[in-house]
Design a protein around this motif. Structure first.
Motif, mmCIF file in Angstrom:
data_model
loop_
_atom_site.group_PDB
_atom_site.id
_atom_site.type_symbol
_atom_site.label_atom_id
_atom_site.label_comp_id
_atom_site.label_asym_id
_atom_site.label_seq_id
_atom_site.Cartn_x
_atom_site.Cartn_y
_atom_site.Cartn_z
ATOM 1 N N UNK A 229 -5.098 -6.417 -1.939
ATOM 2 C CA UNK A 229 -4.654 -5.036 -1.763
ATOM 3 C C UNK A 229 -3.911 -4.872 -0.441
ATOM 4 N N UNK A 230 -4.468 -5.403 0.622
ATOM 5 C CA UNK A 230 -3.843 -5.284 1.945
ATOM 6 C C UNK A 230 -2.490 -5.980 1.969
ATOM 7 N N UNK A 231 -2.414 -7.161 1.361
ATOM 8 C CA UNK A 231 -1.141 -7.890 1.318
ATOM 9 C C UNK A 231 -0.077 -7.084 0.561
ATOM 10 N N UNK A 232 -0.462 -6.515 -0.572
ATOM 11 C CA UNK A 232 0.501 -5.759 -1.384
ATOM 12 C C UNK A 232 0.991 -4.530 -0.629
ATOM 13 N N UNK A 233 0.079 -3.839 0.054
ATOM 14 C CA UNK A 233 0.484 -2.687 0.862
ATOM 15 C C UNK A 233 1.475 -3.097 1.938
ATOM 16 N N UNK B 235 -9.395 -5.198 -10.096
ATOM 17 C CA UNK B 235 -10.342 -4.701 -9.094
ATOM 18 C C UNK B 235 -9.707 -4.488 -7.725
ATOM 19 N N UNK B 236 -8.554 -5.097 -7.498
ATOM 20 C CA UNK B 236 -7.929 -5.001 -6.171
ATOM 21 C C UNK B 236 -7.140 -3.711 -5.978
ATOM 22 N N UNK B 237 -6.798 -3.025 -7.093
ATOM 23 C CA UNK B 237 -5.954 -1.823 -7.046
ATOM 24 C C UNK B 237 -4.536 -2.156 -6.584
ATOM 25 N N UNK B 238 -4.171 -3.436 -6.617
ATOM 26 C CA UNK B 238 -2.819 -3.815 -6.183
ATOM 27 C C UNK B 238 -1.753 -3.176 -7.057
ATOM 28 N N UNK B 239 -2.057 -2.990 -8.345
ATOM 29 C CA UNK B 239 -1.061 -2.388 -9.228
ATOM 30 C C UNK B 239 -0.795 -0.939 -8.842
ATOM 31 N N UNK B 240 -1.806 -0.252 -8.315
ATOM 32 C CA UNK B 240 -1.613 1.119 -7.859
ATOM 33 C C UNK B 240 -0.610 1.160 -6.706
ATOM 34 N N UNK B 241 -0.690 0.143 -5.825
ATOM 35 C CA UNK B 241 0.248 0.063 -4.712
ATOM 36 C C UNK B 241 1.664 -0.170 -5.234
ATOM 37 N N UNK B 242 1.797 -1.070 -6.208
ATOM 38 C CA UNK B 242 3.103 -1.332 -6.788
ATOM 39 C C UNK B 242 3.718 -0.084 -7.397
ATOM 40 N N UNK B 243 2.899 0.698 -8.110
ATOM 41 C CA UNK B 243 3.396 1.919 -8.745
ATOM 42 C C UNK B 243 3.770 2.953 -7.685
#
Length: 414
Positions: free
Chosen positions: A217-221, A252-260
């Protein structure tokens, strides 16, 4: 019980902070209370008596914040910021917003008396029926300690306090807030048997990403946020693969939320290839990627309509469930329409035009492309009840003159 009551008394001392922060407006008096049995101290209380009539309109949150974090948190949870009116429907019929209110922030009994519920309940009753409280306060609140025992709650429940369901539905520490009005606290003391039947609203704590999930998550942000322009996606995908091999989860990471939230069609598409089920992943507030895409789309509207819905369309093509609801019961459709209404109201206000009050049920999109987005997001069974209320939680009052537009809270996390 009556004989026990005769042995209990309180000794109250006021400490008005005339030298306090100027933004407290000399509205706050600290009450120090000794609990006595036969003249011997067996416990203590501390409370804040807050005189709302001394606080100028629009400065309620400022006054609370100037005093302490506890006062600020409780003030924001129970009061609206403009005139200090209660936000709780359960208290509104009894509350005079110009009168004082009480925050009891400490209630302690000596170890030898901690388990005596009758004694504690009587001591609290003596405080609530003190002339200073009866003549000044129309509303009271108390926060139960973390990991509280039911005994701790019963002492207050017996004195007319209750857990407000609308407030408790928000979860977190607000589930531990007990409130009462002067009407409730003047009633006869309730029995232990009666309050034992009271059921508390409990909402599980949200699960935040941990370990490798948090790292992804932190990396994607870091990669997508900050206006650095488009990254080298091959490098990004390679790093995502590394996190996944190390045990991270797309869902579980919510990384897709960051992408959106950052409108990165490339990253969203790649993450869905790795885990198609992430299309309906929910974050700590039960927001799905589609809800974020819908809210983002609403903010892209111009006089020429909405031209860019690629990320939202991608999610829908991969099976995004339009019926899913967040922790307020709202769907992606509800978030989209509410955001559009808020932006329309804000634009009208900025242009000096009359602001039309609309609802989700009556909202009319101005441009065909906006109506097309509404149609795409409409759940098969129509808007949810919370959608039609504009996300207003049952039991929580939203005053029309409170002010404020928009709902960009999701950007704070992503």
């Amino acid at each position: 019980m009556s004989n026990l009551s005769d042995t209990i008394s309180i000794r109250l001392r006021q400490d008005t902070d005339d030298e306090g922060d100027e933004m407290e407006f000399k509205a706050l008096t600290t009450l120090h209370v000794d609990i006595l049995q036969n003249g011997n101290k067996i416990g203590s209380m501390e409370a804040w008596l807050i005189n709302r009539s001394r606080i100028p309109a629009g400065y309620y949150y400022t006054a609370f914040d100037s005093h302490s974090s506890t006062c600020q948190w409780l003030g924001c949870a129970v009061m609206e910021p403009k005139l200090g009116r209660t936000k709780l429907e359960s208290l509104a019929p009894y509350d005079n917003n110009r009168s004082s209110f009480i925050i009891i922030h400490e209630f302690n009994m000596e170890d030898a008396y901690k388990r005596d519920e009758n004694l504690s309940a009587i001591a609290l009753s003596k405080f609530l029926k003190h002339n200073l409280i009866l003549q000044n306060a129309t509303m009271m609140m108390y926060v139960l300690p973390p990991n509280f025992a039911r005994h701790d709650a019963n002492v207050f429940l017996r004195n007319g306090f209750f857990q407000d369901p609308g407030l408790a539905r928000g979860g977190g520490a607000e589930q531990r807030i007990l409130v009462a009005s002067s009407y409730h606290t003047k009633l006869p003391l309730r029995s232990s048997q009666e309050v034992a039947q009271v059921q508390f609203v409990t909402v599980p704590d949200p699960q935040m990403p941990q370990g490798k999930d948090e790292e992804l998550l932190t990396y994607t942000k870091k990669t997508l946020s900050g206006g650095r322009g488009k990254p080298d996606f091959q490098t990004v995908f390679g790093n995502i693969d590394k996190y996944l091999r190390d045990g991270a989860s797309v869902k579980a990471s919510h990384a897709i939320h960051v992408g959106v939230a950052n409108d990165s069609e490339e990253v969203v598409r790649y993450l869905l290839e790795k885990d198609p089920s992430a299309v309906n992943a929910s974050d700590a507030s039960l927001w799905t990627p589609l809800m974020i895409a819908a809210t983002s789309a609403a903010g892209k509207a111009t006089k020429d309509g909405i031209k860019d819905t690629k990320v939202m369309d991608l999610l829908l093509s991969r099976g995004a469930d339009k019926s899913l609801q967040d922790n307020k019961g709202m769907t992606a459709y509800g978030h989209y329409v509410k955001q559009r209404m808020d932006y329309d109201e804000m634009t009208s206000a900025m242009c000096g035009k009359r602001v039309k009050t609309q609802t989700v049920a009556t909202y009319k999109a101005k441009h065909p492309s906006e109506r097309a987005v509404q149609a795409k997001l409409l759940p098969p069974n129509g808007p949810s009840a919370s959608d039609l209320r504009g996300g207003q939680v049952p039991g929580i009052i939203v005053y029309e003159d409170e002010g404020g537009f928009g709902n960009d809270d999701f950007f704070a996390d992503y």
